[in-house]
Design a protein around this motif. Structure first.
Motif, PDB file in Angstrom:
ATOM      1  N   UNK A   1      82.364  58.766  29.668  1.00 41.85           N
ATOM      2  CA  UNK A   1      82.168  57.812  30.754  1.00 41.85           C
ATOM      3  C   UNK A   1      80.693  57.738  31.158  1.00 41.85           C
ATOM      4  N   UNK A   2      80.040  58.902  31.173  1.00 39.99           N
ATOM      5  CA  UNK A   2      78.610  58.912  31.492  1.00 39.99           C
ATOM      6  C   UNK A   2      77.845  58.077  30.464  1.00 39.99           C
ATOM      7  N   UNK A   3      78.245  58.212  29.197  1.00 41.68           N
ATOM      8  CA  UNK A   3      77.582  57.442  28.144  1.00 41.68           C
ATOM      9  C   UNK A   3      77.837  55.951  28.334  1.00 41.68           C
TER      10      UNK A   3
ATOM     11  N   UNK B   1      81.945  62.849  29.784  1.00 44.32           N
ATOM     12  CA  UNK B   1      80.757  62.633  28.944  1.00 44.32           C
ATOM     13  C   UNK B   1      80.824  61.235  28.340  1.00 44.32           C
TER      14      UNK B   1
ATOM     15  N   UNK C   1      78.261  54.442  31.161  1.00 44.77           N
ATOM     16  CA  UNK C   1      77.387  54.006  32.247  1.00 44.77           C
ATOM     17  C   UNK C   1      75.929  53.965  31.791  1.00 44.77           C
TER      18      UNK C   1
END
Lengths: 266, 365
Positions: free
Chosen positions: A170-172, A168, A174
């Motif tokens: 890492x998604x943020x 989560x 990106x």
């Protein structure tokens, strides 16, 4: 059969824990003479209105400035200030401990845990000296400031944040969310229940403070409700009434947030 | 112009563990590249280095000819789909898909249009106001892809996106991903340990082993012409049959078995013979110049519907690579259902046989 027994044990526990509250509530409907001669009462008396009216008529202290409204105001300032700031600092510290992946940060976490071994009472003298040097004697700030570092809150937040999947974060990353955006848009909305729980605990701790406010303030205008109980006398009807009034705000807060407590501690 | 280029990319962790040992690769615009390999081979690390989530110890990564080693993940213009979807649980589907655009300062109307277009494409238009926990696994996977699509990135990265789905859905989503990628024409890297997924999705696939690219090429090229023993055994299902052998004259020998027709191989080395299950047949006329030195005692027959896979112990052979009796498997038509314990002759064309050097795994024939 087994569950009946379990229930009986639990009911006994609840009765045991709730009985002091009940005693105080019922005793606040008796006159001072009854309480002084016969002690706390199990059955309601007829002095309820008189006792509570007496509390609101109180004007005590050297300058006759100590009123219930004034004490309530002080208690709220101290408890709210302490709860808001404690929650904020614990949250930020735990956020750094979990999401800033540096070696030094991990060391700092253990240092912060060590402070659990030094409660305020154990460092009164030094804390008093520092507070005096800062010129904060007889101020609300002086009462609130030393309570702000709540290692328990930090620990609680940290353990919860650690359950957040790394993906989560890492998604943020990106999604172009920097550390502050990640905190505000993702972490705080995801953990608002935890935040409420720490806030409530810190509020109650702040509200119930006794020894430290006693040390750091000599001015009548800084009396909190918990300190004020003494002014009414321990074995008096108005004293019991003031005790009930003092208990109410934290109790109401706790009842309001009880559902989230259950969810968070599951 | 290469859309993505890796130049001698290496990754060493602070504790000394080496995850990636020098990878070179050029990926063209719109290509669908699959990294495949066993778990712990470094394929995910390599993908995360492209995304910028993992620092590069040595080497360079270029996206559209620009070195991005020190560019943050957000500024690399890549989008990633994670194995566990990594959706923000407190946001609606719309919120999840628009968050990256909002942070990049797109106007509200534009965001809505992009989100609705992507949602229509992925058939999740009806769920835009739901939260992730109200969706099924397949729907969540679509949302995760939607979040990547709306950004219109230069590179799509997929990190085992289908491994949390059940088998049927996995096949369905696999086809959809392929279709979507072709339609959007975006350079993509897809990491998986599933060789079927790798074979079916890839324009080119890179077999990764122990931090190195073992071989890279079109799926069928890797299947029919593997460069190493590892590639041969990793690609293909059922797995390639392997028999440790030695050369004697023009024959490969294992135990009492002697297989003719092999030349120009080193005489004094330990070799491994590799035969694909679909290159073996039960009757002589199906294979070209047929060699019929092999016999198996049937152990198990798997009926897959259109075809059967027969497993059995190779009679007369020495021991396998793990020191066990050698088991061979044959792919055959659905009509062939031999009895258990019966003995079958296997026929194959020597031209289809592969020979590897046991010590290094490199291919000799």
């Amino acid at each position: 059969m087994r569950s009946l027994l379990n229930h009986l044990i639990l009911i006994a526990g609840v009765l045991f824990l709730a009985s002091p509250l009940y005693l105080v509530l019922v005793s606040s409907s008796h006159g001072s003479s009854t309480l002084q001669q016969l002690g706390l009462q199990w059955l309601p008396g007829d002095q309820l209105t008189n006792n509570y009216l007496a509390v609101f008529k109180l004007a005590s202290g050297f300058s006759r400035q100590v009123t219930v409204v004034e004490m309530l105001r002080n208690s709220l300032i101290v408890a709210l200030g302490s709860a808001l700031l404690t929650t904020l600092f614990s949250l930020l510290a735990a956020y750094a401990f979990v999401f800033v992946r540096m070696h030094a940060v991990r060391t700092l976490f253990w240092v912060s845990l060590l402070t659990l071994l030094f409660p305020l009472e154990a460092r009164f003298v030094n804390t008093f000296q520092i507070t005096a040097t800062l010129g904060l004697i007889n101020t609300h700030t002086g009462i609130v400031l030393p309570t702000l570092a709540l290692a328990l809150g930090t620990l609680f937040f940290r353990q919860n944040f650690k359950g957040l999947p790394a993906e989560i974060q890492e998604a943020a990353q990106l999604d172009s969310a920097g550390p502050i955006k990640f905190l505000i848009d993702i972490v705080i909305p995801m953990y608002w229940r935890c935040i409420t729980v720490v806030f409530v605990i810190a509020f109650i701790l702040g509200w119930n403070q006794y020894l430290w406010p006693l040390m750091i303030s000599t001015d009548d205008s800084l009396y909190t409700l918990v300190r004020g109980i003494r002014l009414m006398g321990q074995e008096s009807g108005p004293g019991m009434a003031l005790l009930v009034i003092t208990l109410l705000p934290p109790l109401m807060l706790l009842i309001m947030c009880q559902r989230w407590f259950a969810k968070v501690l599951e | 112009m290469a859309s993505l280029e890796l130049k001698n990319v290496q990754k060493t962790y602070p504790n000394g563990a080496i995850a990636v040992r020098g990878v070179d690769m050029e990926i063209d615009h719109g290509e669908f590249i699959v990294f495949v390999g066993p778990s712990g081979c470094g394929k995910s690390t390599l993908l995360r280095m492209v995304a910028g989530l993992e620092k590069i110890t040595e080497g360079e990564i270029l996206i559209q000819d620009k070195v991005v080693n020190d560019v943050t993940p957000a500024d690399r213009d890549v989008a990633m789909v994670f194995q566990n979807y990594a959706l923000y649980p407190h946001m609606t589907v719309r919120g999840n898909m628009s968050y990256g655009l909002k942070n990049r300062g797109f106007a509200k109307d534009e965001i809505n249009k992009k989100v609705e277009d992507a949602a229509a494409m992925l058939r999740i238009g009806d769920f835009l106001d739901r939260q992730p926990n109200q969706l099924s696994g397949g729907q969540r996977q679509r949302v995760a892809m939607g979040r990547a699509i709306v950004r219109e990135p230069k590179v799509f990265l997929f990190d085992e996106p289908l491994s949390n789905l059940d088998a049927k859905l996995r096949v369905q989503m696999r086809i959809e991903i392929k279709r979507l990628q072709r339609r959007m024409d975006v350079t993509s890297i897809y990491v998986t340990h599933d060789q079927t997924e790798a074979m079916t999705l890839a324009d080119r696939l890179a077999v990764i082993n122990d931090g190195r690219v073992e071989q890279m090429g079109a799926p069928m090229e890797l299947y029919s012409n593997p460069a190493t023993l590892f590639v041969a055994s990793f690609i293909g299902s059922p797995q390639i049959n392997l028999l440790p052998v030695k050369l004697s004259g023009q024959s490969l020998v294992s135990g009492d078995l002697s297989i003719d027709g092999f030349q120009d191989l080193p005489a004094d080395k330990e070799l491994v013979l590799g035969l694909r299950p679909d290159h073996l047949s039960l009757s002589a006329d199906q294979a070209g110049s047929s060699n019929s030195a092999l016999k198996i005692r049937v152990d198990i027959v798997e009926q897959h519907g259109a075809d059967n896979v027969i497993y059995g112990e190779l009679i007369g052979a020495g021991s396998s690579m793990d020191g066990e009796p050698v088991e061979f498997c044959v792919k055959t038509g659905q009509a062939n259902i031999p009895d258990i314990e019966s003995i079958l002759d296997l026929h194959f064309d020597v031209a289809d046989a592969m020979v590897f050097l046991k010590e290094t795994g490199s291919r000799l024939k």
